[in-house]
Design an enzyme around this catalytic site. Structure first.
Site, short mmCIF file in Angstrom:
data_model
loop_
_atom_site.label_atom_id
_atom_site.label_comp_id
_atom_site.label_asym_id
_atom_site.label_seq_id
_atom_site.Cartn_x
_atom_site.Cartn_y
_atom_site.Cartn_z
N GLU A 36 0.86 -1.19 0.00
CA GLU A 36 0.00 0.00 0.00
C GLU A 36 0.89 1.24 0.00
OE1 GLU A 36 -2.34 2.92 -0.04
OE2 GLU A 36 -3.36 0.97 -0.07
N VAL A 79 1.60 -1.27 -6.93
CA VAL A 79 1.62 -2.39 -7.88
C VAL A 79 1.41 -1.83 -9.28
CG1 VAL A 79 0.48 -4.53 -8.60
CG2 VAL A 79 0.82 -4.03 -6.17
N CYS A 160 -20.59 3.27 -2.58
CA CYS A 160 -21.88 3.50 -1.92
C CYS A 160 -22.84 4.27 -2.81
CB CYS A 160 -21.72 4.22 -0.59
SG CYS A 160 -23.28 4.24 0.32
N CYS A 352 -26.40 0.04 2.84
CA CYS A 352 -26.22 1.47 2.62
C CYS A 352 -26.99 2.22 3.69
CB CYS A 352 -26.73 1.84 1.22
SG CYS A 352 -26.38 3.56 0.79
#
Length: 415
Positions: A36, A79, A160, A352
């Site tokens: 990351e 990556v 979302c 949600c």
């Protein structure tokens, strides 16, 4: 004596951290490497509340090193490619990294080229997005003095799917409190044909929109933004419908319809990271090609994918990840110990939390078939119908879910 299996996880978001934490709790001979590049980890579900001035942005961010589980190695790198036949990935600075098992969970990225003009306009002036800068959103809402408040979203999948309308409901509440409702026209222009895909939730939200006097425009596909003239241009779908029409300043040009705005909130167009799109791991739509129920890659048995980059037909939410992680962890554990896939399956669950006012919320929980599947635990909170607005659900959103996220989910504890 069997050797340690090396598990590489791509992504330090919700999916990557939860998977790393859960795997590290298994009694397995494994070494876990998490890749990351970011210094910080964000709790993005609270950005809806930040954008409405009712949550502190600083509470949504923690240093990445503080959320990576003990015993998990962190490679601060990006990556850039995959070599699945050789069981390795290619990184930007560290060269090739090999693995026995690979978990791909890098999240999604924004591609502003899909809506020309938006990239230059976003987070400046009266154009805002909770997805990119919720602090600016709150500034725009506070400075709005009346006119057309346009809330919209792109045609791509987004994080979302309910978020573009949540901030609209809170903005309307704020305008009402400031007594500028009579000078304001609130418009929701969406490419979809319904307000929400789950029927009991849609019924509640249509009543909310009626109460708030919102102009709903379905079948509006956002094409480009003209920030200078404050016009959002749309292609209209054949199924275009309108509820609660308003007299707006409308332009037309070459088959497109332009809506003039005095403030604009949108979600950015979203895609899988380029290193996935250009890889042998992508499906035809350029998302990660995994089995809908096992989350195992369709062609490479030792690769799993979950979270927002996964090419599965469910909402891209942290709640979905909460149910995906146990499936991936179970499958990898079983493959290490018995060389077979696990028996857990993912049914497409997502949720949600739809905030409808300051102090009110509806909780949409659903599966691949858009069946309404409320959590039985809600009854313990004295919530017996989460498809209806409830103040206890607001308390869950503002206080309960952030606590569970930082203290349970990210630590690999099932909730």
């Amino acid at each position: 004596m069997s050797k340690h299996q090396k598990i590489v996880i791509i992504g330090g978001g919700t999916a990557g951290i939860m998977t790393a934490a859960s795997l590290s709790k298994q009694k397995l001979k494994i070494d876990i490497l998490l890749i990351e590049p970011s210094e910080n980890h964000y709790y993005q579900p609270a950005w809806t509340l930040v954008g409405a001035g009712t949550y502190d942005f600083e509470k949504t961010v923690r240093p990445m090193e503080n959320v990576i589980p003990d015993g998990v190695n962190w490679l601060k790198d990006s990556v850039v490619g995959f070599e699945p036949e050789n069981n390795c990935i290619v990184t930007k600075f560290s060269g090739k990294v090999d693995y026995d098992f690979l978990v791909v969970a890098p999240g999604l990225v924004y591609d502003f080229s899909l809506v020309p003009g938006l990239g230059e306009a976003i987070d400046k002036g009266v154009v805002c997005s909770n997805y990119t800068d919720p602090i600016h959103t709150w500034k725009v809402i506070q400075e709005f003095k009346g006119g057309t408040a346009l809330f919209t979203q792109p045609t791509t999948p987004i994080k979302c799917g309910g978020a573009p309308q949540k901030i609209m409901y809170l903005a309307e509440n704020h305008f009402r409190n400031k007594r500028i409702s009579d000078k304001s026209k609130i418009v929701f222009a969406t490419p979809g044909g319904v307000i929400f895909g789950v029927k009991p939730i849609a019924e509640t939200l249509m009543k909310v929109n009626e109460r708030k006097d919102i102009n709903l425009r379905f079948g509006h596909q956002l094409v480009k933004i003209d920030a200078k003239n404050q016009i959002a241009w749309y292609a209209l779908a054949p199924n275009m419908t309108e509820v609660n029409p308003k007299e707006l300043e409308i332009s037309t040009n070459e088959g497109l319809v332009g809506i003039h705005y005095d403030m604009l909130h949108t979600a950015p167009p979203s895609v899988a990271p380029k290193f996935i799109q250009d890889s042998p791991l992508a499906n035809q739509e350029k998302w990660l090609d995994v089995n809908l129920h096992t989350l195992q890659h369709t062609r490479y048995q030792n690769i799993f994918g979950l979270g927002d980059a996964a090419g599965i037909p469910t909402a891209k939410t942290g709640a979905a990840i909460r149910k995906q992680v146990p499936v991936v962890v179970n499958n990898i554990s079983e493959m290490i110990t018995s060389n077979t896939i696990g028996d857990k399956v993912y049914n497409g669950y997502s949720s949600c939390p739809l905030v409808t006012d300051y102090g009110k919320m509806v909780l949409a929980e659903f599966d691949y078939q858009n069946n309404f599947t409320p959590d039985p635990k809600l009854k313990q909170m004295l919530i017996f119908d989460s498809s209806k607005e409830h103040w206890r659900l607001w308390m869950l959103k503002k206080y309960g879910l952030p606590y569970l996220y930082w203290n349970k989910m990210l630590k690999g504890i099932d909730v």
